[in-house]
Motif scaffolding. Structure first.
Motif, short mmCIF file in Angstrom:
data_model
loop_
_atom_site.label_atom_id
_atom_site.label_comp_id
_atom_site.label_asym_id
_atom_site.label_seq_id
_atom_site.Cartn_x
_atom_site.Cartn_y
_atom_site.Cartn_z
N TRP A 118 1.76 20.81 27.91
CA TRP A 118 2.73 19.78 28.31
C TRP A 118 2.78 18.59 27.36
O TRP A 118 3.58 17.67 27.56
CB TRP A 118 2.41 19.29 29.73
CG TRP A 118 2.47 20.41 30.71
CD1 TRP A 118 1.42 21.15 31.17
CD2 TRP A 118 3.65 20.98 31.31
NE1 TRP A 118 1.86 22.13 32.02
CE2 TRP A 118 3.23 22.05 32.13
CE3 TRP A 118 5.01 20.68 31.21
CZ2 TRP A 118 4.13 22.83 32.85
CZ3 TRP A 118 5.91 21.46 31.95
CH2 TRP A 118 5.47 22.50 32.75
N VAL A 161 1.77 10.63 20.82
CA VAL A 161 2.03 11.91 20.16
C VAL A 161 3.38 12.42 20.64
O VAL A 161 3.66 12.30 21.85
CB VAL A 161 0.88 12.89 20.57
CG1 VAL A 161 1.28 14.34 20.36
CG2 VAL A 161 -0.40 12.55 19.81
N PRO A 162 4.26 12.94 19.79
CA PRO A 162 4.05 13.26 18.39
C PRO A 162 4.57 12.18 17.44
O PRO A 162 5.44 11.38 17.80
CB PRO A 162 4.92 14.52 18.22
CG PRO A 162 6.11 14.26 19.11
CD PRO A 162 5.56 13.50 20.30
N1 LIG Z 1 9.02 8.83 24.13
C1 LIG Z 1 7.90 9.45 23.47
C2 LIG Z 1 6.87 9.80 24.51
C3 LIG Z 1 5.66 10.46 23.90
C4 LIG Z 1 4.57 10.65 24.92
O1 LIG Z 1 4.75 10.35 26.12
N2 LIG Z 1 3.44 11.13 24.46
C5 LIG Z 1 2.27 11.27 25.31
C6 LIG Z 1 1.74 12.70 25.22
S1 LIG Z 1 2.86 13.83 25.99
C7 LIG Z 1 1.19 10.37 24.76
O2 LIG Z 1 1.01 10.28 23.58
N3 LIG Z 1 0.45 9.71 25.66
C8 LIG Z 1 -0.66 8.86 25.27
C9 LIG Z 1 -0.39 7.41 25.53
O3 LIG Z 1 0.52 7.10 26.31
O4 LIG Z 1 -1.13 6.59 24.98
C10 LIG Z 1 8.38 10.71 22.72
O5 LIG Z 1 9.25 11.41 23.27
O6 LIG Z 1 7.90 10.98 21.61
#
Ligand SMILES: N[C@@H](CCC(=O)N[C@@H](CS)C(=O)NCC(=O)O)C(=O)O
Length: 206
Positions: free
Chosen positions: A21, A62-63
């Motif tokens: 996910w 990420v990413p």
């Molecule tokens: N809007 C961003 C959202 C990215 C996102 O939610 N990444 C999550 C992993 S699925 C993340 O890095 N979470 C760690 C955090 O919030 O620090 C995109 O689409 O690239």
């Protein structure tokens, strides 16, 4: 196509329930569809917060993406970049490219803001998602994909819809359910998913 050194960030480890996910799945899927080899930089615990990584992805998420010429963050922007570089994913002309961009924004803005409220169980989310699914079903009509052929718009939309794939509200929309199943049946999706799973390293648990 000139040589590009495709490269995305991923997590070195996440709990079992998050595997499959993490949003690096979106660029991975696009790379697989395009036939582009890529490598990953795997972030260990706390590395997302480092100054070095934040210079690449300001929110530490990420990413993030680098192809040797362009560095990007936000999965939607990354999808559009990979799509524009790929003969297999690019729109036929400027008009189709613009339509693809519209659908990427629709997936990540019009849909994802509400599908994530639905998965969080927030009030009003079912109705908001339902209205959007109805509109998507009408817009799809008899078409297989959002534009004439499979594109990064379908990757964006399918990865958002997949998050609510098991819900009754999605199942009530047979056309969208069939569209999602069609997207997820693509061999490139499965390769991307397996690649994400294979990249986790259980010896790097926090
Ligand atoms: N809007 C961003 C959202 C990215 C996102 O939610 N990444 C999550 C992993 S699925 C993340 O890095 N979470 C760690 C955090 O919030 O620090 C995109 O689409 O690239």
């Amino acid at each position: 196509m000139p040589d590009f050194d495709f490269h995305v960030s991923a997590f070195a480890w996440v709990p079992e329930t998050s595997r499959g996910w993490v949003k690096c799945l979106r660029p991975r899927w696009a790379f697989e569809e395009a036939g582009f080899a890529y490598r990953t930089t795997r972030l260990g615990p706390g590395e997302g917060g480092s100054d070095g990584y934040r210079a690449w992805q300001p929110f530490g998420m990420v990413p993030a993406y680098d192809d040797g010429r362009v560095r990007l963050f936000e999965s939607g922007a990354i999808l559009l970049r990979i799509g524009a570089l790929s003969d297999r994913l690019r729109g036929w002309d400027d008009a189709e490219e613009a339509t693809i961009a519209s659908w990427v924004f629709a997936a990540l803005n019009t849909f994802e803001t509400h599908t994530s409220r639905l998965t969080d169980g927030l009030p009003g989310a079912v109705e908001a998602v339902s209205r959007r699914l109805e509109a998507l079903e009408a817009a799809l009509g008899d078409r297989e994909w959002l534009v004439e052929r499979f594109s990064v718009a379908d990757i964006a939309m399918a990865t958002v819809l997949r998050e609510i794939g098991e819900t009754a509200v999605l199942r009530r929309h047979a056309g969208v359910s069939a569209y999602l199943a069609r997207c997820l049946a693509r061999p490139a999706f499965d390769r991307a998913l397996q690649a994400q799973f294979a990249d986790f390293d259980d010896s790097r648990v926090a």
